[in-house]
Design a protein around this motif. Structure first.
Motif, short mmCIF file in Angstrom:
data_model
loop_
_atom_site.label_atom_id
_atom_site.label_comp_id
_atom_site.label_asym_id
_atom_site.label_seq_id
_atom_site.Cartn_x
_atom_site.Cartn_y
_atom_site.Cartn_z
N TYR B 31 54.68 45.70 43.28
CA TYR B 31 53.84 45.90 44.44
C TYR B 31 53.60 44.59 45.20
O TYR B 31 53.37 43.54 44.59
N TYR B 33 51.50 43.24 48.99
CA TYR B 33 50.48 43.67 49.95
C TYR B 33 50.31 42.63 51.05
O TYR B 33 50.50 41.44 50.82
N TYR B 35 47.10 41.59 53.50
CA TYR B 35 45.69 41.74 53.86
C TYR B 35 45.37 40.78 55.01
O TYR B 35 45.97 39.73 55.14
N GLN B 37 41.89 38.75 56.52
CA GLN B 37 40.51 38.41 56.19
C GLN B 37 39.79 37.90 57.42
O GLN B 37 40.23 36.93 58.04
N GLY B 42 35.55 41.12 55.17
CA GLY B 42 36.20 41.00 53.88
C GLY B 42 37.70 41.03 54.00
O GLY B 42 38.28 40.57 54.99
N LEU B 43 38.35 41.62 53.02
CA LEU B 43 39.81 41.74 52.98
C LEU B 43 40.19 43.17 53.33
O LEU B 43 39.76 44.12 52.65
N LEU B 45 43.34 45.90 54.03
CA LEU B 45 44.75 46.13 53.71
C LEU B 45 45.50 46.61 54.94
O LEU B 45 45.15 47.61 55.56
N PHE B 90 46.62 37.18 54.10
CA PHE B 90 46.99 36.94 52.72
C PHE B 90 48.03 37.95 52.27
O PHE B 90 47.91 39.14 52.52
N SER B 94 51.30 42.53 42.62
CA SER B 94 50.77 43.02 41.36
C SER B 94 51.80 43.96 40.74
O SER B 94 52.79 44.33 41.40
N THR B 102 46.06 43.03 38.26
CA THR B 102 45.49 41.89 38.97
C THR B 102 46.33 41.56 40.18
O THR B 102 47.56 41.50 40.10
N LEU B 103 45.66 41.33 41.31
CA LEU B 103 46.34 40.86 42.51
C LEU B 103 46.46 39.35 42.44
O LEU B 103 45.48 38.65 42.19
N PHE B 105 47.31 36.24 44.81
CA PHE B 105 47.36 35.97 46.24
C PHE B 105 48.13 34.69 46.55
O PHE B 105 48.12 33.72 45.78
N GLY B 106 48.77 34.70 47.72
CA GLY B 106 49.34 33.47 48.26
C GLY B 106 48.24 32.62 48.87
O GLY B 106 47.05 32.99 48.84
N SER B 107 48.63 31.50 49.45
CA SER B 107 47.67 30.54 50.01
C SER B 107 47.17 30.92 51.39
O SER B 107 46.25 30.29 51.89
N GLY B 108 47.78 31.93 51.98
CA GLY B 108 47.31 32.39 53.28
C GLY B 108 48.04 31.79 54.45
O GLY B 108 48.59 30.68 54.36
#
Lengths: 113, 114
Positions: B31, B33, B35, B37, B42-43, B45, B90, B94, B102-103, B105-108
């Motif tokens: 998976y 994703y 997102y 922010q 918040g975050l 999808l 982001f 997972s 657990t997700l 995440f990359g650094s954005g």
């Protein structure tokens, strides 16, 4: 319709106090509830998670209390430290075809020394 | 440790511009994703995928396309960027089927649309 709700939006406590962050959800098929924390200028990262088979999950100073009947959970941070200052996100997801992680809007926690 | 790499880190474009955000994961996760922010929200999808060639619609998909070319690579496309798409994006991965829900995440990517 917001599936996951968090309160309060922001919270300030003194060092050593217990911080309580609240979360509620709509979808009764959700079966995994992680909390992520995010420090300024960083990415979210997993803090602690719980499944509905349990009503409590502890990891050091962090504890999740879960009430399946009321669709509510809370994160308790005991002996809060300034280093705990972060934004905390409650999330939820189901299984199988309902696997779509949904986040609340977050609670910004500030711990004063 | 799971690794999710996003590029670019920052991007500035103009209204109507064409933008592609890239994400690569080396976790062998099924998976992935996207997102966004935003303060007060918040975050949220945008799109997600459970394998190469697959695309699932998230909660805020309008104005975004996505493509999963391989298990490792997931792209987010803004073909006619608008100022409302100024945000911090982001990517995450997972593997819920493998017990790893657990997700990671990359650094954005911080996108500014002028």
């Amino acid at each position: 319709q917001q599936q996951v709700r968090q309160s309060p939006q922001s919270l300030t406590v003194w060092e050593g106090e217990t911080a309580i962050l609240n979360c509620s959800y709509e979808d009764s098929t959700f079966d995994y509830f992680p909390w992520y924390w995010q420090f300024p200028r960083e990415s979210p990262a997993l803090l602690i998670a719980i499944r509905p088979v349990s009503n409590k999950k502890e990891d050091g100073r962090f504890t999740i209390f879960f009430n399946k009947r009321e669709k509510k959970l809370s994160l308790h941070i005991t002996d809060s430290q300034p280093g705990d200052s972060a934004t905390y996100f409650c999330a939820a997801s189901g299984s199988g075809g309902n696997y779509k992680p949904t986040f609340g809007k977050g609670t910004s926690l500030v711990v004063h020394p | 440790e799971a690794a999710v790499t996003q590029s670019p880190r920052n991007k500035v474009t103009v209204t109507g511009g064409n933008v592609t955000l890239s994400c690569r994961q080396t976790n062998s996760h099924n998976y992935m994703y996207w997102y966004r922010q935003d303060t007060g929200h918040g975050l949220r999808l945008i799109h997600y995928s459970y394998g190469a060639g697959n695309l699932q619609i998230g909660d805020v998909p309008d104005g975004y396309k996505a493509t999963r070319t391989t298990q490792e690579d997931f792209f987010l496309l803004l073909e006619l960027a608008s100022p409302s798409q100024t945000s911090l994006y982001f990517c995450a991965s997972s593997d819920p089927g493998g017990g790893a829900e657990t997700l990671y995440f990359g650094s954005g990517t911080r996108l500014t649309v002028l």
